[in-house]
Scaffold this active site. Sequence first.
Site, PDB file in Angstrom:
ATOM      1  N   ASP A 178       0.819  -1.221   0.000  1.00 53.70           N
ATOM      2  CA  ASP A 178       0.000   0.000   0.000  1.00 53.70           C
ATOM      3  C   ASP A 178       0.848   1.264   0.000  1.00 53.70           C
ATOM      4  OD1 ASP A 178      -2.258  -1.676   0.303  1.00 53.70           O
ATOM      5  OD2 ASP A 178      -1.885  -1.752   2.450  1.00 53.70           O
ATOM      6  N   LYS A 218       1.982   2.315  -4.927  1.00 50.17           N
ATOM      7  CA  LYS A 218       2.674   1.819  -6.123  1.00 50.17           C
ATOM      8  C   LYS A 218       1.833   2.017  -7.375  1.00 50.17           C
ATOM      9  CE  LYS A 218       3.162  -2.326  -4.438  1.00 50.17           C
ATOM     10  NZ  LYS A 218       2.643  -2.108  -3.091  1.00 50.17           N
ATOM     11  N   GLY A 230      -4.421  -4.671  -4.354  1.00 52.49           N
ATOM     12  CA  GLY A 230      -5.428  -3.719  -4.825  1.00 52.49           C
ATOM     13  C   GLY A 230      -4.714  -2.446  -5.188  1.00 52.49           C
ATOM     14  N   HIS A 231      -4.650  -2.153  -6.483  1.00 52.58           N
ATOM     15  CA  HIS A 231      -4.003  -0.925  -6.921  1.00 52.58           C
ATOM     16  C   HIS A 231      -5.087   0.083  -7.302  1.00 52.58           C
ATOM     17  CE1 HIS A 231       0.108  -2.835  -8.140  1.00 52.58           C
ATOM     18  NE2 HIS A 231      -0.066  -2.736  -6.863  1.00 52.58           N
ATOM     19  N   GLN A 270       2.139  -5.907  -3.144  1.00 51.31           N
ATOM     20  CA  GLN A 270       2.497  -5.964  -1.721  1.00 51.31           C
ATOM     21  C   GLN A 270       3.823  -5.215  -1.486  1.00 51.31           C
ATOM     22  OE1 GLN A 270       1.639  -9.435  -3.099  1.00 51.31           O
ATOM     23  NE2 GLN A 270      -0.432  -8.720  -2.841  1.00 51.31           N
TER      24      GLN A 270
END
Length: 422
Positions: free
Chosen positions: A12, A15, A39-40, A223
């Site tokens: 988080d 990225k 989750g991006h 991650q």
Amino acid sequence: MNTILVGAQWGDEGKGKIIDVLTEQADIVVRTQGGNNAGHTVYLGPKKYVLHLIPSGILRPGKVCVIGNGVVIDPIGLVAEIDGLEKLGVAVSPDNLRLSETAHVVFPWHRELDAQREVRKGQGKIGTTKRGIGPTYGDKAARVGLRVIDLLNGARFPDRLRERLSENNEVLKALGAAPIDYDSLLRDYTTAANRLRPYVANTVLYLHESTRRGANILFEGAQGTFLDIDHGTYPYVTSSNTTSGGACTGSGVPPNRMDRVVGVMKAYTTRVGEGPLPSENAVISDLLHGLGREFGATTGRARRCGWFDAVVTRHACMVNGLDELAITNIDGLDTVTTIRVCIGYRLDDQILHHVPADIEVFSRCEAVYEEFPGWLTPTHTLSRWEDLPVNCRHYLLSIAQLTGARLTVASVGPAREQTLFV
Ligand code: IMP
């Protein structure tokens, strides 16, 4: 130019946004590890996209996205993600998305086992995303996993599925969980397989042919370093190699074809799930949550927050070989009068300057801080590095120096325009 991008903390780090910015110079964007635990979040004008498996390069016309062999794929989740993007007006086709034939497949028993193991661990739970990531990589290592190539083989898949399901249903029954029905599972996975078939390719050959043609490839990490199965705070980690080496094994592109490694880190520290976090701090947590920030993109959980920890980022610099740094979420600290940075750990009567491997020892470490004056000025409207307040630039250059790599990007908000090049 081939670039590996990794998270230097616990995931988080923002990225998604930096990947989106770097994608401009890339022809191909590759995911190499993890699964839909990631989750991006990417903002394009008023639209917000949350991607779990598909690289965010999909949002840019003309870029090819690859889901590499090191990724674990939930085929139903992937189809839903493709459909979701198309509904938002993003074109997804085999021209811009390729899926490795040797990536391992996530099944519902993996998710159920993930959940059951967490329940059994009680207080000692990892705090997983319950997407079945650990059990899927476990099957891969135990050499009983099914790969995309098996999923697509109509002659072989039904028998392999029956065999794997019967063993896993025994385990589920023993754990007191409901068994999974074969017929509906076969139907759902066959439907998803048929939807995904056109995207499946030998991505190793594709990436090597592209490299020979001179394509620029961006390897996007999911991650972060301290969730790495080898280098993270084991067992409070994910089940893949989130560090830069994972980009090679997860894609088939060797280390001597990589040109640079970029690390992304927040101007402070966050972590979702359990495990030690020596610089965790209630005041900064309340401040960030009060601003509506730091809630997970995948599970919606409130992230744990703390001061910037330079001991962990220095370790990240070492194991990833970071050349450059992008610092994100700088605006989150705009209202803080005195900013603290963890520069060591107090353990009984010693001061440590490294991350201890033993999780019990790490849990006992207390952060030792250095203080920096805040800038007390909104930064989210600024668009040039030179316009940042002096105290802000001093803080950013100091944490980059403590980390040990060159600061090249500073981010003051989620939008593309809020990216300052140093
Ligand atoms: P898993 O990957 O679902 O097995 O979860 C293992 C640990 O990694 C948990 O602490 C999760 O919260 C964390 N984790 C997994 N994916 C992400 C991510 O994308 N961002 C932040 N933490 C993550």
